[in-house]
Design a protein around this motif. Structure first.
Motif, short mmCIF file in Angstrom:
data_model
loop_
_atom_site.label_atom_id
_atom_site.label_comp_id
_atom_site.label_asym_id
_atom_site.label_seq_id
_atom_site.Cartn_x
_atom_site.Cartn_y
_atom_site.Cartn_z
N MET A 1 10.80 31.01 -3.16
CA MET A 1 9.44 30.72 -2.86
C MET A 1 8.99 31.60 -1.78
O MET A 1 9.65 31.50 -0.61
CB MET A 1 9.31 29.28 -2.83
N ALA A 24 4.21 27.64 1.76
CA ALA A 24 5.72 27.18 1.13
C ALA A 24 6.68 28.30 1.85
O ALA A 24 6.34 29.47 1.77
CB ALA A 24 5.58 27.47 -0.35
N ARG A 26 11.31 28.66 1.40
CA ARG A 26 12.74 28.45 1.08
C ARG A 26 13.73 28.77 2.34
O ARG A 26 13.57 29.96 2.61
CB ARG A 26 12.93 29.27 -0.32
N LYS A 77 19.79 26.22 -1.61
CA LYS A 77 18.39 26.46 -0.93
C LYS A 77 17.71 25.21 -1.20
O LYS A 77 17.69 24.38 -1.84
CB LYS A 77 17.93 27.54 -1.47
N GLU A 79 13.37 24.04 -0.68
CA GLU A 79 12.07 24.58 -0.64
C GLU A 79 11.24 23.45 0.03
O GLU A 79 11.53 22.32 0.02
CB GLU A 79 11.82 24.74 -2.22
N GLU A 81 6.96 22.87 0.82
CA GLU A 81 5.43 23.13 0.70
C GLU A 81 4.75 22.22 1.58
O GLU A 81 4.91 20.97 1.56
CB GLU A 81 5.11 23.13 -0.70
#
Length: 157
Positions: A1, A24, A26, A77, A79, A81
């Motif tokens: 991302m 966002a 990652r 990972k 993420e 946002e």
């Protein structure tokens, strides 16, 4: 991302943002990423002129959600946002782990927090700081997306 910065000056009316702001990112699912996630969220909210109290609450919330994703999943990972719409900040943290256990706050039989348990208390903090929060399956059917919404308005510094 990828990162989606929106650093144009904010247009505010009555303490809210007139358009949606979004970012966002990652990060690897390792312990040092938790502090990086906190820093990125606070930096972005500062750029967006979001008040100090909301930034402090968001820092704690993202720290708890990111820590859970790193510590309790086999994801490589994580993420994150963040979106500001009107007078509301929404934080979402997504892991891609293979586990089926849903994140939840731990309670003892009497309904209070499990003070002896090693995990679950962070979500009690999220519950106390957020107006709303929840969990849903990750977008690709793996892992979970944990979200929290914080409100702010003209009285927020």
């Amino acid at each position: 991302m990828a990162s989606f910065p929106d650093v144009r000056p904010l247009e505010r009316r009555a303490g809210s943002v007139e358009r949606t702001l979004r970012d966002a990112f990652r990060l690897p699912a390792i312990g040092s990423s938790v502090s990086e996630a906190r820093r990125r969220v606070v930096d972005r909210l500062t750029e967006w002129n979001i008040g100090a109290l909301v930034r402090d609450d968001a820092r704690l919330v993202v720290s708890e959600l990111f820590t859970n994703a790193v510590k309790h999943t086999d994801s490589d990972k994580v993420e994150c946002e963040l979106r500001v719409t009107g007078a509301r900040l929404r934080l979402e943290v997504v892991d891609r782990g293979g586990g089926t256990a849903r994140p939840r706050a731990r309670h003892v039989d009497g309904g209070g927090p499990d003070r002896e348990g090693e995990s679950g208390r962070g979500l009690l903090l999220v519950d106390a700081l957020a107006e709303r929060w929840g969990v849903r399956p990750g977008g690709d059917g793996r892992g979970h997306m944990v979200w929290a919404e914080l409100g702010f308005g003209p009285s927020a510094p």
